[in-house]
Write a protein that holds these residues in place. Structure first.
Motif, PDB file in Angstrom:
ATOM      1  N   ALA A   1    -107.631 -21.722 -44.121  1.00  0.00           N
ATOM      2  CA  ALA A   1    -107.879 -20.886 -45.492  1.00  0.00           C
ATOM      3  C   ALA A   1    -107.122 -21.341 -46.628  1.00  0.00           C
ATOM      4  O   ALA A   1    -107.739 -21.492 -47.739  1.00  0.00           O
ATOM      5  N   GLN A   2    -106.007 -21.846 -46.470  1.00  0.00           N
ATOM      6  CA  GLN A   2    -105.232 -22.308 -47.576  1.00  0.00           C
ATOM      7  C   GLN A   2    -105.922 -23.362 -48.244  1.00  0.00           C
ATOM      8  O   GLN A   2    -105.944 -23.702 -49.522  1.00  0.00           O
TER       9      GLN A   2
ATOM     10  N   LEU B   1    -111.146 -24.896 -53.906  1.00  0.00           N
ATOM     11  CA  LEU B   1    -112.097 -24.057 -54.893  1.00  0.00           C
ATOM     12  C   LEU B   1    -111.325 -23.867 -56.037  1.00  0.00           C
ATOM     13  O   LEU B   1    -111.991 -24.048 -57.076  1.00  0.00           O
ATOM     14  N   LEU B   2    -109.911 -23.799 -55.909  1.00  0.00           N
ATOM     15  CA  LEU B   2    -109.111 -23.714 -57.334  1.00  0.00           C
ATOM     16  C   LEU B   2    -109.253 -25.180 -58.016  1.00  0.00           C
ATOM     17  O   LEU B   2    -109.469 -25.197 -59.242  1.00  0.00           O
ATOM     18  N   ASP B   3    -109.210 -26.173 -57.298  1.00  0.00           N
ATOM     19  CA  ASP B   3    -109.373 -27.426 -57.921  1.00  0.00           C
ATOM     20  C   ASP B   3    -110.893 -27.715 -58.510  1.00  0.00           C
ATOM     21  O   ASP B   3    -110.945 -28.110 -59.643  1.00  0.00           O
ATOM     22  N   ALA B   4    -111.786 -27.108 -57.934  1.00  0.00           N
ATOM     23  CA  ALA B   4    -113.127 -27.213 -58.506  1.00  0.00           C
ATOM     24  C   ALA B   4    -113.190 -26.305 -59.785  1.00  0.00           C
ATOM     25  O   ALA B   4    -113.901 -26.780 -60.698  1.00  0.00           O
ATOM     26  N   ALA B   5    -112.645 -25.084 -59.623  1.00  0.00           N
ATOM     27  CA  ALA B   5    -112.672 -24.131 -60.820  1.00  0.00           C
ATOM     28  C   ALA B   5    -111.551 -24.601 -61.867  1.00  0.00           C
ATOM     29  O   ALA B   5    -112.191 -24.250 -63.289  1.00  0.00           O
ATOM     30  N   THR B   6    -110.601 -24.972 -61.760  1.00  0.00           N
ATOM     31  CA  THR B   6    -109.660 -25.018 -62.810  1.00  0.00           C
ATOM     32  C   THR B   6    -109.040 -26.431 -62.845  1.00  0.00           C
ATOM     33  O   THR B   6    -108.390 -26.927 -63.744  1.00  0.00           O
TER      34      THR B   6
ATOM     35  N   LEU C   1    -107.157 -28.762 -60.733  1.00  0.00           N
ATOM     36  CA  LEU C   1    -105.700 -28.784 -60.097  1.00  0.00           C
ATOM     37  C   LEU C   1    -105.278 -30.412 -60.168  1.00  0.00           C
ATOM     38  O   LEU C   1    -106.165 -31.276 -59.756  1.00  0.00           O
ATOM     39  N   GLY C   2    -104.115 -30.734 -60.387  1.00  0.00           N
ATOM     40  CA  GLY C   2    -103.934 -31.946 -60.745  1.00  0.00           C
ATOM     41  C   GLY C   2    -102.722 -32.169 -59.695  1.00  0.00           C
ATOM     42  O   GLY C   2    -102.486 -31.323 -58.406  1.00  0.00           O
ATOM     43  N   THR C   3    -102.021 -33.260 -59.628  1.00  0.00           N
ATOM     44  CA  THR C   3    -100.979 -33.742 -58.667  1.00  0.00           C
ATOM     45  C   THR C   3     -99.976 -32.633 -58.369  1.00  0.00           C
ATOM     46  O   THR C   3     -99.721 -32.352 -57.131  1.00  0.00           O
ATOM     47  N   ALA C   4     -99.447 -32.144 -59.396  1.00  0.00           N
ATOM     48  CA  ALA C   4     -98.386 -30.970 -59.122  1.00  0.00           C
ATOM     49  C   ALA C   4     -99.020 -30.008 -58.357  1.00  0.00           C
ATOM     50  O   ALA C   4     -98.290 -29.289 -57.528  1.00  0.00           O
ATOM     51  N   GLY C   5     -99.973 -29.282 -58.775  1.00  0.00           N
ATOM     52  CA  GLY C   5    -100.673 -28.216 -58.063  1.00  0.00           C
ATOM     53  C   GLY C   5    -100.920 -28.717 -56.825  1.00  0.00           C
ATOM     54  O   GLY C   5    -100.574 -27.517 -55.625  1.00  0.00           O
ATOM     55  N   TRP C   6    -101.657 -29.621 -56.543  1.00  0.00           N
ATOM     56  CA  TRP C   6    -101.785 -29.937 -54.974  1.00  0.00           C
ATOM     57  C   TRP C   6    -100.528 -30.170 -54.176  1.00  0.00           C
ATOM     58  O   TRP C   6    -100.766 -29.749 -52.902  1.00  0.00           O
ATOM     59  N   LEU C   7     -99.547 -30.631 -54.680  1.00  0.00           N
ATOM     60  CA  LEU C   7     -98.256 -31.040 -53.758  1.00  0.00           C
ATOM     61  C   LEU C   7     -97.653 -29.500 -53.616  1.00  0.00           C
ATOM     62  O   LEU C   7     -97.291 -29.479 -52.477  1.00  0.00           O
ATOM     63  N   ALA C   8     -97.611 -28.854 -54.526  1.00  0.00           N
ATOM     64  CA  ALA C   8     -97.148 -27.454 -54.439  1.00  0.00           C
ATOM     65  C   ALA C   8     -97.753 -26.626 -53.489  1.00  0.00           C
ATOM     66  O   ALA C   8     -97.331 -25.996 -52.587  1.00  0.00           O
ATOM     67  N   GLY C   9     -99.373 -26.886 -53.629  1.00  0.00           N
ATOM     68  CA  GLY C   9    -100.123 -25.894 -52.347  1.00  0.00           C
ATOM     69  C   GLY C   9     -99.875 -26.379 -51.054  1.00  0.00           C
ATOM     70  O   GLY C   9     -99.795 -25.861 -50.119  1.00  0.00           O
TER      71      GLY C   9
END
Length: 263
Positions: free
Chosen positions: A22-23, A29-34, A36-44
């Motif tokens: 689910a995560q 979905l967040l990547d498609a909507a907003t 997400l770059g490298t920082a967001g993907w790494l943190a997620g």
């Protein structure tokens, strides 16, 4: 072969696998909507792996073994949302805020915080694991929100997110802080206030000065709440004349009441 089978069973818990899946879907979905770059993907991704590992370990260490239960399922959904907030906050430092998505995920997570406890009580599935799971999800959400808001209001906001972790660390050196605390509506109210105030500040609904004063007031109430509980624990220690023993029962009690029923 038996050992390999046992090891694989321990890793492939359906609950944690569902949470990790689910995560991952939420991050896509967040990547498609907003975007997400490298920082967001790494943190997620880091959040996903850490949650999967810690929850799997906790499920296998809990005794007696119990079904995951509907309340923990609600908390797992909330934890997934917290992972999304974590990714958005990390990305905000790299390429700017995604305020609408962050506010939406945080608002739903805060609403669900009032749901899992009621579900546990109504279904008779309350447990130390569930209380700890709930507390850790709350604590990390407040920490991440305080990091986000600190970017606009100042580093002092980090005290809100860090205070619970400082308390837990202090309890390792001062065992009397592990003593049980009586239920307190004031404590719960102050704890709930932190998430709401940080959400309002993150949404940018108020002028900077008003947001600054609002968050400062929330921090002051949190300091008062922690101070009152620490004073109460110290009085119990002084009256009994001996440190609180390191046992699992007081530890569960203080985790349930002091941390993140709120903060």
């Amino acid at each position: 072969m038996a050992l390999i089978g046992t090891y694989e069973t321990r890793l492939l818990r359906p609950e944690t696998a569902a949470g990790a899946g689910a995560q991952t879907v939420l991050l896509i979905l967040l990547d498609a909507a907003t975007g997400l770059g490298t920082a967001g993907w790494l943190a997620g991704a880091a959040f996903t792996v850490a949650t999967w590992a810690l929850l799997t370990r906790a499920l296998h260490r809990s005794w007696p073994p119990r079904p995951f239960g509907p309340a923990n399922a609600v908390t797992l959904v909330r934890t997934t949302l917290v992972g999304g907030v974590t990714a958005l906050v990390a990305e905000s430092f790299a390429s700017g805020p995604r305020t609408a998505a962050l506010v939406a995920l945080t608002a739903v997570a805060l609403v669900l915080d009032a749901v899992d406890g009621q579900v546990a009580r109504r279904t008779g599935t309350e447990s130390a694991l569930g209380a700890r799971f709930d507390m850790e999800a709350d604590a990390f959400l407040i920490l991440v929100l305080s990091v986000h808001v600190a970017g606009s209001l100042g580093a002092w906001v980090l005290l809100i997110g860090a205070m619970r972790y400082v308390f837990v660390a202090a309890a390792q050196a001062l065992p009397w802080l592990n003593g049980p605390l009586p239920p307190s509506m004031a404590r719960k109210t102050v704890a709930a206030l932190q998430g709401i105030v940080l959400l309002v500040a993150a949404a940018g609904l108020l002028p900077v000065v008003a947001a600054w004063l609002l968050v400062l007031g929330a921090l002051a109430s949190l300091v008062w709440s922690f101070g009152r509980d620490i004073r109460g624990l110290w009085c119990v220690r002084s009256r009994d004349g001996a440190p609180v023993a390191r046992t699992s029962r007081p530890r569960v009690a203080v985790v349930r009441e002091r941390a993140h029923e709120g903060v």
